[in-house]
Design an enzyme around this catalytic site. Structure first.
Site, PDB file in Angstrom:
ATOM      1  N   TYR A  48      -0.726 -16.387  14.076  1.00 39.52           N
ATOM      2  CA  TYR A  48       0.599 -16.342  14.694  1.00 39.52           C
ATOM      3  C   TYR A  48       0.627 -15.327  15.831  1.00 39.52           C
ATOM      4  CZ  TYR A  48       5.646 -15.524  15.104  1.00 39.52           C
ATOM      5  OH  TYR A  48       6.910 -15.375  15.586  1.00 39.52           O
ATOM      6  N   HIS A  81       3.104  12.020  -2.669  1.00 41.19           N
ATOM      7  CA  HIS A  81       3.112  12.544  -1.299  1.00 41.19           C
ATOM      8  C   HIS A  81       3.907  11.664  -0.341  1.00 41.19           C
ATOM      9  CE1 HIS A  81       0.467  14.668   1.973  1.00 41.19           C
ATOM     10  NE2 HIS A  81       1.665  14.348   2.445  1.00 41.19           N
ATOM     11  N   TYR A 102       5.285 -11.688   0.691  1.00 36.45           N
ATOM     12  CA  TYR A 102       4.160 -12.014   1.570  1.00 36.45           C
ATOM     13  C   TYR A 102       4.015 -11.029   2.728  1.00 36.45           C
ATOM     14  CZ  TYR A 102       7.423 -14.185   4.917  1.00 36.45           C
ATOM     15  OH  TYR A 102       8.436 -14.416   5.822  1.00 36.45           O
ATOM     16  N   HIS A 162       2.425   9.039   9.620  1.00 39.67           N
ATOM     17  CA  HIS A 162       2.485   9.512   8.236  1.00 39.67           C
ATOM     18  C   HIS A 162       3.915   9.940   7.966  1.00 39.67           C
ATOM     19  CE1 HIS A 162       2.141  11.718   4.599  1.00 39.67           C
ATOM     20  NE2 HIS A 162       2.126  12.918   5.151  1.00 39.67           N
ATOM     21  N   HIS A 185       7.274  10.446   4.747  1.00 33.47           N
ATOM     22  CA  HIS A 185       7.649  10.697   3.364  1.00 33.47           C
ATOM     23  C   HIS A 185       8.894   9.875   3.019  1.00 33.47           C
ATOM     24  CE1 HIS A 185       5.585  14.949   3.312  1.00 33.47           C
ATOM     25  NE2 HIS A 185       4.777  13.981   3.679  1.00 33.47           N
ATOM     26  N   GLU A 224      -1.963  17.974   8.823  1.00 32.69           N
ATOM     27  CA  GLU A 224      -2.698  16.779   8.413  1.00 32.69           C
ATOM     28  C   GLU A 224      -3.715  16.327   9.469  1.00 32.69           C
ATOM     29  OE1 GLU A 224      -2.748  15.988   5.559  1.00 32.69           O
ATOM     30  OE2 GLU A 224      -0.786  16.120   4.589  1.00 32.69           O
TER      31      GLU A 224
END
Length: 214
Positions: A208, A154, A113, A92, A94, A74
């Site tokens: 914050y 994916h 939220y 990344h 899965h 990737e």
């Protein structure tokens, strides 16, 4: 060893993702950018065997500068995101809930939220083969003004001002996907936060984080 601290952080992050059940085998990858160089996890190396010296150092064109193994498949995705954003760290994975959510929606509903932690509703990038330039483009588009995106059929991606910051978002992304899947499974009408409510939460979280200690 070039960028030793960053390479060590890559190893630690991969192991943490594995321990948290966010990856299966070696199906995940992480990286960190330092100037015009990127450290990225190697391809097909078991996390429990990975050493800092195994982590690849590449330039922004993908040329290997240092490292014994091939960079993650990737790599095009990571480089595309770095070229298009101010991110300095990428994960990344899965993970089950986020991967499942990417199968059934185009945008994760704002049922909590915590969606504000990612800059707004999390988008789902259209499917493209792993490691492809099409996937890189789709995900980069989905990440516009966001710190996370899902990939159809994916997995998921998070970004941050550092690899640690990107990794810290993973549990929250998995959480909002998990609660949404549970809510959807009831078949009942959901309470969804409006765009204005999410934007207010984005602004509140930004303030914050910037609040200095007393």
């Amino acid at each position: 060893m070039l960028l030793e601290e960053q390479r060590r952080t890559v190893v630690e992050t991969c192991l943490a993702m594995q321990k948290a059940g966010l990856v299966v085998g070696t199906a995940g990858n992480v990286s960190a950018r330092d100037g015009d160089m990127v450290v990225i996890s190697p391809s097909a190396v078991p996390y429990e065997e990975m050493r800092p010296e195994d982590v690849c150092v590449i330039d922004m064109d993908g040329t290997i500068i240092e490292g014994e193994y091939k960079p993650s498949s990737e790599m095009p995705l990571h480089l595309s995101v770095y070229r298009s954003t101010d991110a300095r760290g990428i994960t990344h994975n899965h993970a089950p809930a986020s991967t499942a959510m990417g199968l059934v929606v185009d945008t994760v509903p704002t049922s909590h939220y915590y969606s504000a932690m990612f800059g707004g509703p999390v988008r789902v990038a259209p499917y493209a083969p792993f490691g492809s330039l099409d996937l890189a483009r789709n995900v980069t588009d989905a990440l516009k003004d966001r710190h996370a995106a899902l990939m159809a059929n994916h997995g998921a991606i998070t970004t941050g001002a550092s690899l640690e910051a990107a990794a810290s978002l993973l549990p929250y992304l998995e959480y909002i996907c998990e609660i949404e899947l549970r809510a959807m499974s009831t078949g009942r009408q959901e309470k969804i936060l409006s765009e204005d409510q999410i934007q207010a939460a984005v602004e509140a979280m930004t303030s914050y984080r910037k609040t200095p200690r007393a």
